[in-house]
Design an enzyme around this catalytic site. Structure first.
Site, PDB file in Angstrom:
ATOM      1  N   CYS A 403     -21.572  25.439   2.742  1.00 56.71           N
ATOM      2  CA  CYS A 403     -20.542  26.427   2.569  1.00 56.71           C
ATOM      3  C   CYS A 403     -19.383  25.566   3.045  1.00 56.71           C
ATOM      4  CB  CYS A 403     -20.549  27.835   3.460  1.00 56.71           C
ATOM      5  SG  CYS A 403     -19.877  28.856   2.692  1.00 56.71           S
ATOM      6  N   HIS A 532     -25.728  29.375   1.673  1.00 56.95           N
ATOM      7  CA  HIS A 532     -26.194  29.138   2.818  1.00 56.95           C
ATOM      8  C   HIS A 532     -27.786  28.868   2.747  1.00 56.95           C
ATOM      9  CE1 HIS A 532     -22.805  29.619   5.542  1.00 56.95           C
ATOM     10  NE2 HIS A 532     -22.341  30.429   4.505  1.00 56.95           N
ATOM     11  N   GLU A 534     -29.814  27.435   4.472  1.00 56.19           N
ATOM     12  CA  GLU A 534     -30.517  27.574   5.703  1.00 56.19           C
ATOM     13  C   GLU A 534     -31.284  29.043   6.248  1.00 56.19           C
ATOM     14  OE1 GLU A 534     -27.015  27.420   5.285  1.00 56.19           O
ATOM     15  OE2 GLU A 534     -26.256  28.396   6.875  1.00 56.19           O
TER      16      GLU A 534
HETATM   17  N1  GLN Z   1     -14.126  29.796   5.127  1.00 56.90           N
HETATM   18  C1  GLN Z   1     -14.811  29.442   4.068  1.00 56.90           C
HETATM   19  C2  GLN Z   1     -14.862  30.468   2.967  1.00 56.90           C
HETATM   20  O1  GLN Z   1     -14.482  31.667   3.259  1.00 56.90           O
HETATM   21  C3  GLN Z   1     -16.456  28.958   4.493  1.00 56.90           C
HETATM   22  C4  GLN Z   1     -17.105  30.184   4.869  1.00 56.90           C
HETATM   23  C5  GLN Z   1     -18.519  29.922   5.299  1.00 56.90           C
HETATM   24  O2  GLN Z   1     -18.621  28.701   5.576  1.00 56.90           O
HETATM   25  N2  GLN Z   1     -19.380  30.740   5.556  1.00 56.90           N
HETATM   26  O3  GLN Z   1     -15.032  30.224   1.638  1.00 56.90           O
END
Ligand code: GLN
Length: 580
Positions: A403, A532, A534
Site C-alpha cells: 500500500c 494489503h 498480508e
Molecule cells: N496513506 C495511503 C493512502 O491512503 C496509504 C494507505 C495504506 O498504506 N493503507 O492511500
C-alpha cells in the site's frame, strides 16, 4: 448453535484472542464448523478511526469492514472469512438502537440499556453466529465469542448482561465459559491471588467458569494448578495453563495436551453432534498438517528481514505483516529474524538531532536480506521509506511495498529515475508540482470513517506480464483478489513516464486506470502492491506476494516458484486462497 465465550480477568492484553483462536482450531480439528465474534466495548463504530499505535493494526475484512486485529487471528487460525458484523462495538449497537429510536420504532416507550441494548446485542450475536464462514457454505456449529477488555470494567456490563440472558435462552448445555486469567511470578513465587479475585468477579457477573485458562510466562507448577482449582471450586481438569511459547501457533498443541477438547466435548455435549466421516477425516488431516507446520525447526537457517515503518513503537501495529512473514518463512523452511526500523530515523533530520539513532537505523537496513515497507498514513517518516525503496532498488535487495510501500516506491522512481524533482503524493504535499500519487475521485476528505477504498477488489495482470515472479506465485492467474484500504493512488498521468523509466505496472484494476501492482524486471524481487496481501495470509496458505519476497530474501525464490507450479491451490469466489 453452541457458544464458547472467552473473557478475561486480572489484566487485558494477555492473549485472550490466541486462546480463543486455539480453542476454535481444536474444535475444527474435530470436523466442526467454527465461526467467531469479537466484542469491543468501546464507543467507536469500528476500528477504522483508531490509531495503530494505541490499538494495533486495523484489520480489513473481505467486505471492507475495518475491525479489531483479533478478527485477523480468527481468520488466520480457522481459515475462515468473517464479515464486518463479526466485530461488535458499543458504538455499533448504540448506533443501531438510536437509529431505531429516531425512526420511531420504539414509539411511546423509554429506550433503555436493559432491555433495548441487551436485546440488540443478543439479536446481533444470534444472527451473525449463523452466517456461513467457510467454503462449505453451511451454518457453523460453534461460535466463539471473545469479550474484549476485562470483566468488571463498567463499559462491558451491558454485554455481560446480554450474554447471561443469551445463555439462559440457548441453555447452559450449549454455552461454555472460558475465563482467562494471569498468574504472575513474584520473587520466584507463582501467585494465584489475582486469579482467585478475577474468578470471584466473573462469578458475581454471572459468568461461572467452565474452564480457567491461566496465562503465565513459564509453565506453572502442578501444585499451583491444584491450588487454583481448589480455591476457585472447579475440577483440576478445568484449569489449564498457557505459557509463552516459541510461536503462538503452538498454543493449540499445549491446550490439546491438557485435554481442552475433552473438557469442551463434555461441556457442550459435542459427541451428540452427528458428523459425517468426511468431516471428521478433514479435521484430522488439518491437525496433522498444523502440527507439522508449526513445530519450529531449530536447524533452519535464519532469514533476516527489516520492516521500515512509522508505527514501529508497537509490534501489533503491523500484526498481519508480521504474521504473513512468519507464514512465508515457515514455507521457505527458514527461521524469521524480523527487525523493525522507525522510518523517521533514516532521515537527515534524525542525523542532526540524534546521530546514533540514525546510524543504528541505517546499519539495520544495510544488514537486511529483504526490506518491507508496510502501510501508513500522513507525511511523518515517509522520506525514510522513500530512501529505503531507493536502497533496495539500487542495491538489488528484495523489496516488498504494501500500500503506502508501493506509493513510496513510485515516488522514489519518479524522483531518481524520471528526475521529477520533489515528486511526492498529494497526501504529503497537496501543492507539489509532481504529485505522482493523487486522491481517488470516489473518496471523501470530509468524512474519515469508513470512506476509503475498502475490502476485496480484483487486480488484472496485464498482457505480457508472464515474466513476473509475482504472477507465477499467484499460479499464473490473470485476475487476483486482495483486500484494500487506501485513499490515494498512482497518478495515471505519470504512468507512461514511469514505465519508460523501468517501472512495470503489471496489475491494474477493472478500469485499467488504477495501478495495483508494480514490479521491476532486472531485480531479484522488487514488488509493490496497492493492496494489503498480508491480510489474507494463512498459516498453511501464505500470501503469494509475501512468500515471493521472503523466498527471494532467503535465496530460494526459484525453488518456491517451482514448488508453486507443482501445487494446486484454488482461489474461492471472493478471491481469498481456499483454506485447509
Ligand atoms: N496513506 C495511503 C493512502 O491512503 C496509504 C494507505 C495504506 O498504506 N493503507 O492511500
Amino acid at each position: 448453535m453452541r457458544t464458547v465465550l472467552v473473557s478475561g480477568g486480572v489484566i487485558s492484553g494477555i492473549g485472550k484472542g490466541i486462546i480463543a483462536s486455539s480453542a476454535g482450531l481444536l474444535l475444527k480439528t474435530k470436523g466442526l464448523r467454527v465461526t467467531a465474534i469479537k466484542i469491543d466495548p468501546y464507543l467507536n463504530i469500528d476500528a477504522g478511526t483508531l490509531g495503530p499505535l494505541e490499538h494495533g493494526e486495523c484489520f480489513v475484512l473481505a467486505d471492507g469492514g475495518e475491525c479489531d486485529l483479533d478478527l485477523g487471528n480468527y481468520e488466520r487460525y480457522l481459515g475462515i472469512q468473517l464479515t464486518r458484523d463479526s466485530n461488535i462495538t458499543t458504538g455499533k449497537i448504540y448506533n443501531l438502537v438510536l437509529q431505531k429510536e429516531r425512526r420511531g420504532d420504539y414509539l411511546g416507550k423509554t429506550v433503555q440499556v436493559v432491555p433495548h441494548i441487551t436485546d440488540a446485542i443478543q439479536e446481533h450475536i444470534e444472527r451473525v453466529s449463523k452466517i456461513p464462514v467457510d467454503d462449505s457454505g453451511e451454518e457453523p456449529d460453534i461460535c466463539i465469542i471473545e469479550l474484549g477488555g476485562t470483566v468488571g470494567d463498567i463499559e462491558s456490563m451491558p454485554f455481560i448482561e446480554a450474554l447471561n440472558q443469551y445463555r439462559h435462552k440457548v441453555g447452559k448445555e450449549n454455552f461454555f465459559c472460558i475465563n482467562v486469567t494471569y498468574v504472575p511470578v513474584i520473587h520466584g513465587e507463582e501467585k494465584t491471588k489475582p486469579t482467585q479475585h478475577a474468578i470471584k468477579q466473573f462469578r458475581s457477573a454471572g459468568l461461572a467458569p467452565d474452564l480457567i485458562a491461566c496465562r503465565c510466562e513459564h509453565k506453572i507448577e502442578e501444585t499451583t494448578v491444584q491450588k487454583i482449582a481448589r480455591s476457585c471450586q472447579v475440577d483440576y481438569e478445568q484449569v489449564m495453563t498457557v505459557w509463552d511459547m516459541d510461536t503462538i501457533y503452538q498454543v493449540p498443541l499445549i491446550l490439546r495436551d491438557q485435554g481442552l477438547l475433552e473438557v469442551l466435548t463434555r461441556g457442550l455435549r459435542l459427541d451428540k453432534l452427528d458428523l459425517s466421516p468426511s468431516r471428521t477425516e478433514k479435521g484430522a488431516e488439518l491437525w496433522e498438517l498444523w502440527k507439522d507446520t508449526v513445530v519450529p525447526k531449530q536447524h533452519w537457517d535464519p532469514v533476516h528481514i527489516v520492516l521500515v515503518g512509522k508505527y514501529t513503537a508497537l509490534d501489533d501495529s503491523y500484526l498481519s505483516v508480521r504474521k504473513s512473514l512468519e507464514h512465508a518463512a515457515m514455507r521457505c523452511r527458514r527461521r524469521l529474524n524480523l527487525v523493525s526500523v522507525d522510518s523517521e530515523h533514516l532521515e537527515e533530520s534524525t542525523l542532526h538531532k540524534d546521530p546514533t539513532k540514525y546510524h543504528r537505523a541505517w546499519n539495520a537496513v544495510c544488514e537486511a536480506q529483504g526490506l518491507v515497507v508496510p502501510g501508513g498514513f500522513s507525511a511523518r517518516g515517509v522520506e525514510g521509506m522513500i530512501r529505503t525503496a531507493q536502497w533496495a532498488r539500487e542495491r538489488k535487495i528484495p523489496y516488498l511495498g504494501l500500500c503506502l510501500g508501493m506509493q513510496v516506491a513510485v515516488i522514489e522512481a519518479a524522483r531518481n529515475l524520471c528526475h521529477l524533482e520533489g515528486a511526492t503524493s498529494e497526501e504529503f504535499d497537496a501543492q507539489a508540482e509532481h504529485r505522482v500519487c493523487v486522491f481517488m475521485p470516489e473518496g471523501s476528505k470530509e468524512q474519515l470513517g469508513g470512506t476509503m477504498r475498502l475490502g476485496t477488489r480484483p487486480t488484472h495482470f496485464v498482457e505480457g506480464s508472464e515474466w513476473s515472479n509475482l504472477r507465477a506465485l499467484y499460479h499464473g492467474a490473470s485476475i487476483v483478489y486482495e483486500r484494500h484500504r487506501h485513499r490515494y493512488e498512482v497518478n495515471p498521468d505519470y504512468v507512461e513516464e514511469l514505465e519508460k523509466a523501468g517501472l512495470n505496472f503489471i496489475g491494474k484494476d477493472d478500469t485499467g486506470r488504477r495501478m495495483e501492482i508494480v514490479e521491476l524486471k532486472d531485480h531479484p524481487f522488487f514488488v509493490g502492491l496497492q493492496s494489503h496481501p498480508e491480510l489474507t495470509s494463512r498459516v498453511l496458505v501464505p500470501s503469494p506476494a509475501v512468500l515471493g519476497f521472503v523466498a527471494a530474501s532467503a535465496g530460494c525464490l526459484k525453488q518456491i516458484i517451482d514448488e508453486t507450479r507443482a501445487q494446486q491451490i484454488v482461489l474461492n469466489g471472493s478471491g481469498d486462497a481456499t483454506h485447509f
